[in-house]
Design a protein around this motif. Sequence first.
Motif, PDB file in Angstrom:
ATOM      1  N   SER A   1       0.848  -1.195   0.000  1.00 17.06           N
ATOM      2  CA  SER A   1       0.000   0.000   0.000  1.00 17.06           C
ATOM      3  C   SER A   1       0.882   1.242   0.000  1.00 17.06           C
ATOM      4  CB  SER A   1      -0.947  -0.023   1.193  1.00 17.06           C
ATOM      5  OG  SER A   1      -0.193   0.043   2.357  1.00 17.06           O
ATOM      6  N   LEU A   2       0.341   2.267  -0.572  1.00 21.87           N
ATOM      7  CA  LEU A   2       1.114   3.488  -0.796  1.00 21.87           C
ATOM      8  C   LEU A   2       0.275   4.662  -0.309  1.00 21.87           C
ATOM      9  CD1 LEU A   2       3.671   4.268  -2.804  1.00 21.87           C
ATOM     10  CD2 LEU A   2       1.854   4.937  -4.323  1.00 21.87           C
ATOM     11  N   ASN A   3       0.826   5.490   0.548  1.00 24.98           N
ATOM     12  CA  ASN A   3       0.072   6.648   1.027  1.00 24.98           C
ATOM     13  C   ASN A   3       0.143   7.779   0.015  1.00 24.98           C
ATOM     14  OD1 ASN A   3      -0.413   5.350   3.476  1.00 24.98           O
ATOM     15  ND2 ASN A   3       1.614   5.962   4.221  1.00 24.98           N
ATOM     16  N   ALA A   4      -0.863   8.638   0.037  1.00 30.14           N
ATOM     17  CA  ALA A   4      -0.844   9.789  -0.875  1.00 30.14           C
ATOM     18  C   ALA A   4       0.389  10.631  -0.548  1.00 30.14           C
ATOM     19  CB  ALA A   4      -2.115  10.609  -0.688  1.00 30.14           C
ATOM     20  N   GLY A   5       1.097  11.051  -1.565  1.00 25.87           N
ATOM     21  CA  GLY A   5       2.284  11.892  -1.360  1.00 25.87           C
ATOM     22  C   GLY A   5       3.545  11.099  -1.056  1.00 25.87           C
ATOM     23  N   GLU A   6       3.421   9.781  -0.992  1.00 23.51           N
ATOM     24  CA  GLU A   6       4.609   8.963  -0.695  1.00 23.51           C
ATOM     25  C   GLU A   6       5.320   8.606  -1.998  1.00 23.51           C
ATOM     26  OE1 GLU A   6       5.618   5.272   2.321  1.00 23.51           O
ATOM     27  OE2 GLU A   6       3.655   5.379   1.389  1.00 23.51           O
ATOM     28  N   SER A   7       6.658   8.642  -1.962  1.00 25.65           N
ATOM     29  CA  SER A   7       7.374   8.331  -3.195  1.00 25.65           C
ATOM     30  C   SER A   7       7.528   6.822  -3.360  1.00 25.65           C
ATOM     31  CB  SER A   7       8.750   8.998  -3.198  1.00 25.65           C
ATOM     32  OG  SER A   7       9.619   8.300  -2.348  1.00 25.65           O
ATOM     33  N   VAL A   8       7.674   6.418  -4.617  1.00 25.73           N
ATOM     34  CA  VAL A   8       7.865   4.997  -4.908  1.00 25.73           C
ATOM     35  C   VAL A   8       9.141   4.502  -4.226  1.00 25.73           C
ATOM     36  CG1 VAL A   8       8.385   3.390  -6.789  1.00 25.73           C
ATOM     37  CG2 VAL A   8       6.582   5.098  -7.073  1.00 25.73           C
ATOM     38  N   LEU A   9      10.188   5.336  -4.239  1.00 22.70           N
ATOM     39  CA  LEU A   9      11.459   4.896  -3.651  1.00 22.70           C
ATOM     40  C   LEU A   9      11.304   4.617  -2.160  1.00 22.70           C
ATOM     41  CD1 LEU A   9      14.459   4.319  -4.258  1.00 22.70           C
ATOM     42  CD2 LEU A   9      14.973   6.623  -3.503  1.00 22.70           C
ATOM     43  N   SER A  10      10.518   5.442  -1.456  1.00 26.00           N
ATOM     44  CA  SER A  10      10.421   5.227  -0.013  1.00 26.00           C
ATOM     45  C   SER A  10       9.742   3.893   0.283  1.00 26.00           C
ATOM     46  CB  SER A  10       9.743   6.408   0.689  1.00 26.00           C
ATOM     47  OG  SER A  10       8.373   6.352   0.462  1.00 26.00           O
ATOM     48  N   VAL A  11       8.785   3.479  -0.569  1.00 24.51           N
ATOM     49  CA  VAL A  11       8.146   2.172  -0.359  1.00 24.51           C
ATOM     50  C   VAL A  11       9.150   1.057  -0.682  1.00 24.51           C
ATOM     51  CG1 VAL A  11       6.262   0.655  -1.084  1.00 24.51           C
ATOM     52  CG2 VAL A  11       5.884   3.115  -0.892  1.00 24.51           C
ATOM     53  N   LEU A  12       9.888   1.221  -1.763  1.00 20.89           N
ATOM     54  CA  LEU A  12      10.867   0.199  -2.142  1.00 20.89           C
ATOM     55  C   LEU A  12      11.912   0.022  -1.043  1.00 20.89           C
ATOM     56  CD1 LEU A  12      11.478   1.082  -5.920  1.00 20.89           C
ATOM     57  CD2 LEU A  12      10.104  -0.780  -5.005  1.00 20.89           C
ATOM     58  N   LYS A  13      12.298   1.136  -0.441  1.00 18.97           N
ATOM     59  CA  LYS A  13      13.310   1.071   0.632  1.00 18.97           C
ATOM     60  C   LYS A  13      12.752   0.363   1.856  1.00 18.97           C
ATOM     61  CE  LYS A  13      16.413   4.968   0.025  1.00 18.97           C
ATOM     62  NZ  LYS A  13      16.683   6.306   0.479  1.00 18.97           N
TER      63      LYS A  13
ATOM     64  N   THR B   1      18.754  13.702  -8.669  1.00 22.48           N
ATOM     65  CA  THR B   1      19.872  14.140  -9.500  1.00 22.48           C
ATOM     66  C   THR B   1      20.797  13.010  -9.956  1.00 22.48           C
ATOM     67  OG1 THR B   1      21.082  14.661  -7.484  1.00 22.48           O
ATOM     68  CG2 THR B   1      19.965  16.492  -8.579  1.00 22.48           C
ATOM     69  N   CYS B   2      20.773  11.855  -9.288  1.00 26.15           N
ATOM     70  CA  CYS B   2      21.759  10.833  -9.656  1.00 26.15           C
ATOM     71  C   CYS B   2      21.242   9.848 -10.702  1.00 26.15           C
ATOM     72  CB  CYS B   2      22.230  10.066  -8.423  1.00 26.15           C
ATOM     73  SG  CYS B   2      20.990   8.937  -7.770  1.00 26.15           S
ATOM     74  N   GLY B   3      19.946   9.710 -10.807  1.00 30.00           N
ATOM     75  CA  GLY B   3      19.374   8.809 -11.806  1.00 30.00           C
ATOM     76  C   GLY B   3      19.493   7.342 -11.455  1.00 30.00           C
ATOM     77  N   LYS B   4      19.898   7.025 -10.234  1.00 30.91           N
ATOM     78  CA  LYS B   4      20.127   5.623  -9.869  1.00 30.91           C
ATOM     79  C   LYS B   4      18.824   4.880  -9.559  1.00 30.91           C
ATOM     80  CE  LYS B   4      24.691   5.606  -9.721  1.00 30.91           C
ATOM     81  NZ  LYS B   4      25.534   4.704 -10.446  1.00 30.91           N
ATOM     82  N   CYS B   5      17.709   5.599  -9.444  1.00 29.16           N
ATOM     83  CA  CYS B   5      16.502   4.954  -8.930  1.00 29.16           C
ATOM     84  C   CYS B   5      15.445   4.771 -10.018  1.00 29.16           C
ATOM     85  CB  CYS B   5      15.949   5.794  -7.785  1.00 29.16           C
ATOM     86  SG  CYS B   5      15.418   7.416  -8.355  1.00 29.16           S
ATOM     87  N   ALA B   6      15.873   4.646 -11.262  1.00 25.96           N
ATOM     88  CA  ALA B   6      14.898   4.556 -12.360  1.00 25.96           C
ATOM     89  C   ALA B   6      13.942   3.374 -12.196  1.00 25.96           C
ATOM     90  CB  ALA B   6      15.648   4.431 -13.682  1.00 25.96           C
ATOM     91  N   VAL B   7      12.649   3.641 -12.412  1.00 25.28           N
ATOM     92  CA  VAL B   7      11.664   2.565 -12.460  1.00 25.28           C
ATOM     93  C   VAL B   7      10.828   2.759 -13.725  1.00 25.28           C
ATOM     94  CG1 VAL B   7      11.416   2.188  -9.966  1.00 25.28           C
ATOM     95  CG2 VAL B   7       9.992   3.902 -11.101  1.00 25.28           C
ATOM     96  N   ARG B   8      10.135   1.690 -14.097  1.00 27.53           N
ATOM     97  CA  ARG B   8       9.247   1.830 -15.264  1.00 27.53           C
ATOM     98  C   ARG B   8       7.823   1.523 -14.810  1.00 27.53           C
ATOM     99  NH1 ARG B   8       8.833  -2.167 -20.096  1.00 27.53           N
ATOM    100  NH2 ARG B   8       7.222  -1.089 -21.258  1.00 27.53           N
TER     101      ARG B   8
ATOM    102  N   TYR C   1       9.111   5.356 -17.991  1.00 31.77           N
ATOM    103  CA  TYR C   1      10.277   5.506 -17.107  1.00 31.77           C
ATOM    104  C   TYR C   1      10.153   6.766 -16.257  1.00 31.77           C
ATOM    105  CZ  TYR C   1      12.735   1.675 -19.300  1.00 31.77           C
ATOM    106  OH  TYR C   1      13.087   0.429 -19.720  1.00 31.77           O
ATOM    107  N   ARG C   2      10.428   6.642 -14.961  1.00 36.98           N
ATOM    108  CA  ARG C   2      10.404   7.783 -14.041  1.00 36.98           C
ATOM    109  C   ARG C   2      11.467   7.559 -12.964  1.00 36.98           C
ATOM    110  NH1 ARG C   2       7.232   8.650 -17.499  1.00 36.98           N
ATOM    111  NH2 ARG C   2       5.073   9.342 -17.372  1.00 36.98           N
ATOM    112  N   LEU C   3      11.803   8.636 -12.253  1.00 34.19           N
ATOM    113  CA  LEU C   3      12.708   8.513 -11.099  1.00 34.19           C
ATOM    114  C   LEU C   3      11.858   8.152  -9.879  1.00 34.19           C
ATOM    115  CD1 LEU C   3      14.947  11.637 -11.751  1.00 34.19           C
ATOM    116  CD2 LEU C   3      15.597   9.232 -12.011  1.00 34.19           C
ATOM    117  N   ALA C   4      12.200   7.024  -9.230  1.00 38.10           N
ATOM    118  CA  ALA C   4      11.363   6.534  -8.127  1.00 38.10           C
ATOM    119  C   ALA C   4      11.377   7.483  -6.932  1.00 38.10           C
ATOM    120  CB  ALA C   4      11.851   5.151  -7.702  1.00 38.10           C
TER     121      ALA C   4
ATOM    122  N   GLU D   1       8.072  -1.562 -12.450  1.00 35.26           N
ATOM    123  CA  GLU D   1       9.136  -2.539 -12.655  1.00 35.26           C
ATOM    124  C   GLU D   1      10.432  -1.800 -12.320  1.00 35.26           C
ATOM    125  OE1 GLU D   1       9.701  -5.247 -16.424  1.00 35.26           O
ATOM    126  OE2 GLU D   1      10.190  -3.176 -16.912  1.00 35.26           O
ATOM    127  N   MET D   2      11.309  -2.453 -11.572  1.00 38.81           N
ATOM    128  CA  MET D   2      12.549  -1.754 -11.224  1.00 38.81           C
ATOM    129  C   MET D   2      13.481  -1.758 -12.422  1.00 38.81           C
ATOM    130  SD  MET D   2      13.061  -2.816  -7.310  1.00 38.81           S
ATOM    131  CE  MET D   2      12.467  -4.449  -7.472  1.00 38.81           C
TER     132      MET D   2
END
Length: 485
Positions: free
Chosen positions: A12-24, A39-46, A71-74, A86-87
Motif C-alpha cells: 500500500s502506498l500513502n498519498a504523497g509517498e514516493s515509490v522509492l520510499s516504499v521500495l526502501k 539528481t543521480c538517476g540511480k533509482c529509475a523505475v518503469r 520511465y520515471r525517477l522513483a 518494474e525496477m
Amino acid sequence: MQMVVKNGGAFSLNAGESVLSVLKKRNLATFSNCGGHGTCGKCAVRFLKGAPLPLPADRKRFSPSQLREGYRLACLAKPAQDCIVEMAFEKEREFILTSSALPSDALSSQMKSQVLLREDPKQYGKTFVIADLGTTTIVLQLVEAESGRVIDTYRALNPQRQYGSDVISRMEHALSGMDHLLADCVHYLLEGAVEKWLQAGFSPLFVVLAGNTVMDHLLLHMDVSGLSHAPFTPVTTDQVVTDIAMLKCYVMPGISAFVGGDIMAGMLSVREQMQKEQVEKALLIDLGTNGEMALIDKDRTVCTATAAGPAFEGGASANVPGTDMIALVARMLSGGIIDETGLICEEYFHNGVTVDHVCIRQEDVRGLQIAKAAVYAGIHVLLETAGCKVEELERVYLAGGFGYLLDGESAIRIGLLPAQLRGKITAVGNTALSGAYLYGKLLLAQRAEEKTAAIKKQTESINLAEQDAFQACYLQAMSLTEMAE
Ligand code: FES
C-alpha cells in the motif's frame, strides 16, 4: 492506493509517498546516490500502469520515448492512483577491496569464510578484529595479532547508503532526526560480523575501527552539525572507545573534519612502507567518494580531502567503474571523439558514444572532469603548502581498489595526476585495514596514543575551499590534457 512491484509483491502506498520510499521500506532498493533529490538517476523505475506525469527531472534524465514507455525517477514519483512498476535500475557493481598487504591475505574473502568453518581457533595465537568503515563499503577482518595473518574477512556495502551515497546526504538525514537509524544500521552490521567469529570459537581481544570523520561521528551517535558547515568542527578527533558485541572497539583518532581515522591509518601504513623503501617524500592518495590525500615528508605531513563525488565510484550515470571511465576517456581523447574541453564530437553529442559496450554520455565525461580537476588541484595545493616540488616526490601510493585498477598512463593522459609522477605510482591496497592492524599492534604495546599523537603533531590539515590556489588550479585542471606542475 496499491502499488504492485513486478516480481516484488503488492504494497500500500500513502498519498504523497514516493515509490522509492516504499521500495526502501520493503528492502527492494537499498541505494540512491543523491539521497533522493532526483539528481543521480540511480533509482529509475518503469511504470507499467498508472504512471504519474513526468517531472522536469524525469525529462532531463529520460528520452521522450523512455518517458512514453513509463520511465520515471522513483525518488520523485508520487503516484496518485494504483500502479504497477518494474525496477529499472541496475544492480550495483560491487568491488570491495580487502587486500591490505597483510601476510597471508591472498585468498579471496569468500574462500576464507568457507575455510573458517573448518578452522580450529586453537591453531592461532591471540587475535583481534580490524574494520574499515567506508562511506560506500565496510570491511572487517579477523587477524592474528602477532603475525597479522588474516583468518577471515567480512565485507558488505555500507547500509547507510539508503540515506544517500555521500556524507552530505547522510548528515542531512542525521540532522533531520534519523541519527539513531544511521548509527544502528552500521552497529548491527559490525556486531553481526564479530558475533560470527565469537560463535566460531575465536576470542578476539578488541576491535580497531578506521573510518572517516563523518562515518565515525554517525556510528558514535555524535552531533554532526559542526561537520556540515564552516568552520567544520568535529565533536572530537581523538580516539574513542565504544562496544561492538561486548568487545572494546577503538575508533582510531583522526586529524580534522576532512581527515579521519582512515587516513591516520593510511599514514601509519604508508610511513612504514616508506621506511622499508627508504623513501623520504611521498604522496598518499585514496580515491573514493572523498578523495583524501596526504603529502608525507620525513617530519611533516600536509593532508586534505576533496569532494570527488561519485565519478570514481561508478561513473556519473553510466555505471562504469571510475578506473574504466578514465581509461575510456583517455582512448576517446586519443581517437578524437572528445576534445580537451571534454566536448563529445557532434556525431555522438545527443546519444552518447558506445565504447566497449558502454554508452558514455556528455554528463559522464563532465562528472569525471569535475572529479579529476578536484584531485589535481588538491595535489597542487598540497605541494604548494608543503613547499615541495613535484619532482621531489619519490612515490605516489594509491590506496584502495582504485590503486590496483587504475592505469597510471591514462590517469596522466587525462590530467588526473601530474605528468612528472609517471613511473612513480604504486598501489598499496586497503591502507585503512593495514593501518588499523598496525594500530592494534601499538595498542598491545601500549604505544598507540603516543604514536598517533606524534603524527597529529606533525600533520597539518587544510580545507581546500579556503584556498585561492585551489579555485584557480581547479578551473585550469578541468581540461582533459596531460598536465605538468
Ligand atoms: S535520482 Fe532518485 S535517488 Fe537519485
